[in-house]
Design a protein around this motif. Structure first.
Motif, PDB file in Angstrom:
ATOM      1  N   MET A 167      -0.824  29.180  -9.518  1.00 32.14           N
ATOM      2  CA  MET A 167       0.448  28.640  -9.940  1.00 32.14           C
ATOM      3  C   MET A 167       0.948  27.691  -8.853  1.00 32.14           C
ATOM      4  O   MET A 167       0.820  27.968  -7.670  1.00 32.14           O
ATOM      5  N   ASP A 168       1.530  26.585  -9.272  1.00 31.64           N
ATOM      6  CA  ASP A 168       2.105  25.612  -8.351  1.00 31.64           C
ATOM      7  C   ASP A 168       3.628  25.822  -8.330  1.00 31.64           C
ATOM      8  O   ASP A 168       4.337  25.418  -9.244  1.00 31.64           O
ATOM      9  N   PRO A 169       4.150  26.483  -7.278  1.00 33.48           N
ATOM     10  CA  PRO A 169       5.578  26.809  -7.272  1.00 33.48           C
ATOM     11  C   PRO A 169       6.493  25.592  -7.233  1.00 33.48           C
ATOM     12  O   PRO A 169       7.589  25.626  -7.799  1.00 33.48           O
ATOM     13  N   GLU A 170       6.061  24.514  -6.600  1.00 32.67           N
ATOM     14  CA  GLU A 170       6.908  23.318  -6.542  1.00 32.67           C
ATOM     15  C   GLU A 170       7.047  22.700  -7.936  1.00 32.67           C
ATOM     16  O   GLU A 170       8.147  22.304  -8.342  1.00 32.67           O
ATOM     17  N   ARG A 171       5.956  22.641  -8.654  1.00 38.40           N
ATOM     18  CA  ARG A 171       5.993  22.100 -10.022  1.00 38.40           C
ATOM     19  C   ARG A 171       6.843  22.989 -10.926  1.00 38.40           C
ATOM     20  O   ARG A 171       7.601  22.506 -11.762  1.00 38.40           O
TER      21      ARG A 171
ATOM     22  N   GLU B  38       5.282  21.039 -18.938  1.00 29.66           N
ATOM     23  CA  GLU B  38       5.258  21.020 -17.474  1.00 29.66           C
ATOM     24  C   GLU B  38       5.195  22.446 -16.907  1.00 29.66           C
ATOM     25  O   GLU B  38       4.484  22.705 -15.932  1.00 29.66           O
ATOM     26  N   LEU B  39       5.912  23.379 -17.521  1.00 34.08           N
ATOM     27  CA  LEU B  39       5.854  24.778 -17.078  1.00 34.08           C
ATOM     28  C   LEU B  39       4.456  25.357 -17.266  1.00 34.08           C
ATOM     29  O   LEU B  39       3.947  26.064 -16.385  1.00 34.08           O
ATOM     30  N   MET B  40       3.847  25.071 -18.395  1.00 36.12           N
ATOM     31  CA  MET B  40       2.488  25.575 -18.650  1.00 36.12           C
ATOM     32  C   MET B  40       1.500  24.988 -17.641  1.00 36.12           C
ATOM     33  O   MET B  40       0.620  25.700 -17.143  1.00 36.12           O
TER      34      MET B  40
ATOM     35  N   SER C 126      -2.022  25.364 -12.881  1.00 34.49           N
ATOM     36  CA  SER C 126      -2.547  24.618 -11.740  1.00 34.49           C
ATOM     37  C   SER C 126      -2.506  25.459 -10.471  1.00 34.49           C
ATOM     38  O   SER C 126      -1.764  26.433 -10.366  1.00 34.49           O
ATOM     39  N   ARG C 127      -3.327  25.040  -9.548  1.00 31.82           N
ATOM     40  CA  ARG C 127      -3.365  25.711  -8.251  1.00 31.82           C
ATOM     41  C   ARG C 127      -2.228  25.189  -7.384  1.00 31.82           C
ATOM     42  O   ARG C 127      -1.765  24.076  -7.558  1.00 31.82           O
ATOM     43  N   ARG C 128      -1.864  26.014  -6.440  1.00 38.90           N
ATOM     44  CA  ARG C 128      -0.849  25.601  -5.476  1.00 38.90           C
ATOM     45  C   ARG C 128      -1.388  24.406  -4.701  1.00 38.90           C
ATOM     46  O   ARG C 128      -2.515  24.400  -4.256  1.00 38.90           O
ATOM     47  N   GLN C 129      -0.563  23.400  -4.551  1.00 41.38           N
ATOM     48  CA  GLN C 129      -0.952  22.216  -3.801  1.00 41.38           C
ATOM     49  C   GLN C 129      -0.780  22.503  -2.315  1.00 41.38           C
ATOM     50  O   GLN C 129       0.270  22.969  -1.895  1.00 41.38           O
ATOM     51  N   PRO C 130      -1.813  22.242  -1.518  1.00 37.43           N
ATOM     52  CA  PRO C 130      -1.666  22.468  -0.082  1.00 37.43           C
ATOM     53  C   PRO C 130      -0.660  21.486   0.506  1.00 37.43           C
ATOM     54  O   PRO C 130      -0.505  20.379   0.004  1.00 37.43           O
ATOM     55  N   PRO C 131       0.033  21.900   1.569  1.00 38.35           N
ATOM     56  CA  PRO C 131       0.977  20.965   2.184  1.00 38.35           C
ATOM     57  C   PRO C 131       0.240  19.749   2.724  1.00 38.35           C
ATOM     58  O   PRO C 131      -0.871  19.865   3.225  1.00 38.35           O
TER      59      PRO C 131
END
Length: 87
Positions: A1-5, A58-60, A65-70
């Motif tokens: 999950m991508d928390p920022e998205r 966008e929620l789906m 999606s994977r978490r995007q690295p910083p």
């Protein structure tokens, strides 16, 4: 999950609720609405549904999606450290 998205989609959902929810909620009373009022209400509901569809998509994608690295400094789109020359 991508928390920022996920956070961005949630913020859009809250903004949609603040902006349009009051327009599509049924109003009390037994007066027969005019054709213009019905048409305006249908347009409000259509706009609400279309924007809600985009937010749900966008929620789906955020869940899937994977978490995007910083981003590391120096990479495109990464924040620049204070005092760094602007590009």
């Amino acid at each position: 999950m991508d928390p920022e998205r996920m956070k961005e989609a949630y913020q859009r959902l809250e903004a949609l609720d603040d902006r349009l929810s009051y327009k599509i909620r049924p109003k009390g009373g037994y007066l027969q609405p005019s054709a213009d009022q019905i048409n305006h209400h249908v347009n409000d509901v259509a706009n609400y549904v279309l924007e809600l569809k985009d937010i749900m998509r966008e929620l789906m994608l955020a869940f899937a999606s994977r978490r995007q690295p910083p981003r590391q400094p120096g990479q495109p789109g990464a924040p620049q450290p204070p005092g760094a020359p602007q590009r």
